[in-house]
Scaffold this active site. Structure first.
Site, PDB file in Angstrom:
ATOM      1  CB  CYS A   8      -0.902   0.024   1.222  1.00  0.00           C
ATOM      2  SG  CYS A   8      -0.092   0.166   2.695  1.00  0.00           S
ATOM      3  NE  ARG A  14      -4.358   1.328   1.650  1.00  0.00           N
ATOM      4  CZ  ARG A  14      -4.308   2.194   0.855  1.00  0.00           C
ATOM      5  NH1 ARG A  14      -5.228   2.249  -0.238  1.00  0.00           N
ATOM      6  NH2 ARG A  14      -3.203   3.190   0.666  1.00  0.00           N
ATOM      7  CG  ASP A 126      -5.006   5.810   2.885  1.00  0.00           C
ATOM      8  OD1 ASP A 126      -4.961   5.521   4.118  1.00  0.00           O
ATOM      9  OD2 ASP A 126      -4.399   6.547   2.470  1.00  0.00           O
TER      10      ASP A 126
HETATM   11  P1  4NP Z   1      -1.729   2.892   4.147  1.00  0.00           P
HETATM   12  O1  4NP Z   1      -2.318   4.004   4.779  1.00  0.00           O
HETATM   13  O2  4NP Z   1      -1.337   3.146   2.929  1.00  0.00           O
HETATM   14  O3  4NP Z   1      -2.982   1.810   4.047  1.00  0.00           O
HETATM   15  O4  4NP Z   1      -0.464   2.194   5.068  1.00  0.00           O
HETATM   16  C1  4NP Z   1      -1.623   5.191   4.866  1.00  0.00           C
HETATM   17  C2  4NP Z   1      -1.017   5.681   5.978  1.00  0.00           C
HETATM   18  C3  4NP Z   1      -0.182   6.561   6.201  1.00  0.00           C
HETATM   19  C4  4NP Z   1      -0.497   7.820   5.220  1.00  0.00           C
HETATM   20  C5  4NP Z   1      -1.326   7.500   4.038  1.00  0.00           C
HETATM   21  C6  4NP Z   1      -1.979   6.214   3.919  1.00  0.00           C
HETATM   22  N1  4NP Z   1       0.459   9.022   5.266  1.00  0.00           N
HETATM   23  O5  4NP Z   1      -0.119   9.843   4.714  1.00  0.00           O
HETATM   24  O6  4NP Z   1       1.101   9.235   6.348  1.00  0.00           O
END
Ligand code: 4NP
Length: 158
Positions: A8, A14, A126
């Site tokens: 991800c 995710r 997300d």
């Molecule tokens: P992930 O979610 O891609 O599912 O791990 C996110 C975690 C952090 C951030 C964006 C998406 N961020 O912008 O810090």
């Protein structure tokens, strides 16, 4: 051994959840299939961190413990090591494929929702900036997709 990498953006919501859901499915089978799972983020800004506490708590309530530590996707090395690279959304997919300009590894890269059977979603949303329902919804999608992925691997006799 068949190696699967879930990817991800941040590798704290995710993809560590996908890794945990799949690992739990694998370990519940007897004999356990020869499948190893890992996860990574296209971005490295959470590298070294545990999964997001909200996701860890939501998963734990379903009997799934998330233990992975965030790391960034490593183009050449990960393309070679893993048999299947599973992106959570189209942006992840694009960012992964950008690291493979020759298209040599194109057939290894798929999207998580391709394996969903109950949900028609085209990507795993997300949940980072949303409320608690987002984490539950992601886990619902991932459980559906991981069941479908397991079935797919069985049919492929892996
Ligand atoms: P992930 O979610 O891609 O599912 O791990 C996110 C975690 C952090 C951030 C964006 C998406 N961020 O912008 O810090």
């Amino acid at each position: 051994m068949y190696n699967i990498l879930f990817v991800c953006l941040g590798n704290i919501c995710r993809s560590p959840a996908a890794e945990g859901v799949m690992d739990t499915l694998i370990s519940r089978q007897n004999p356990s299939p020869q499948i190893q799972v890992d996860s990574a983020g296209t971005a490295g800004y959470h590298a070294g961190e545990k999964a997001d506490r909200r996701m860890r708590q939501a998963a734990s309530a379903r009997g799934i413990e998330l233990t992975s530590i965030s790391r960034q996707f490593r183009g050449r090395e990960d393309f070679e090591k893993f048999d299947l690279i599973v992106a959570m959304d189209d942006e992840n997919l694009r960012d992964i494929l950008r690291l493979d300009p020759s298209g040599r590894y194109r057939d290894k890269v798929v999207k998580m929702t391709d394996f969903c059977r109950r949900y028609n979603d085209k990507y795993v949303p997300d949940p980072y900036y949303g409320g608690p329902n987002g984490f539950e919804y992601v886990l619902d999608l991932l459980e559906d997709a991981c069941n479908g992925l397991m079935e797919h691997l069985k049919n492929a006799k892996l």
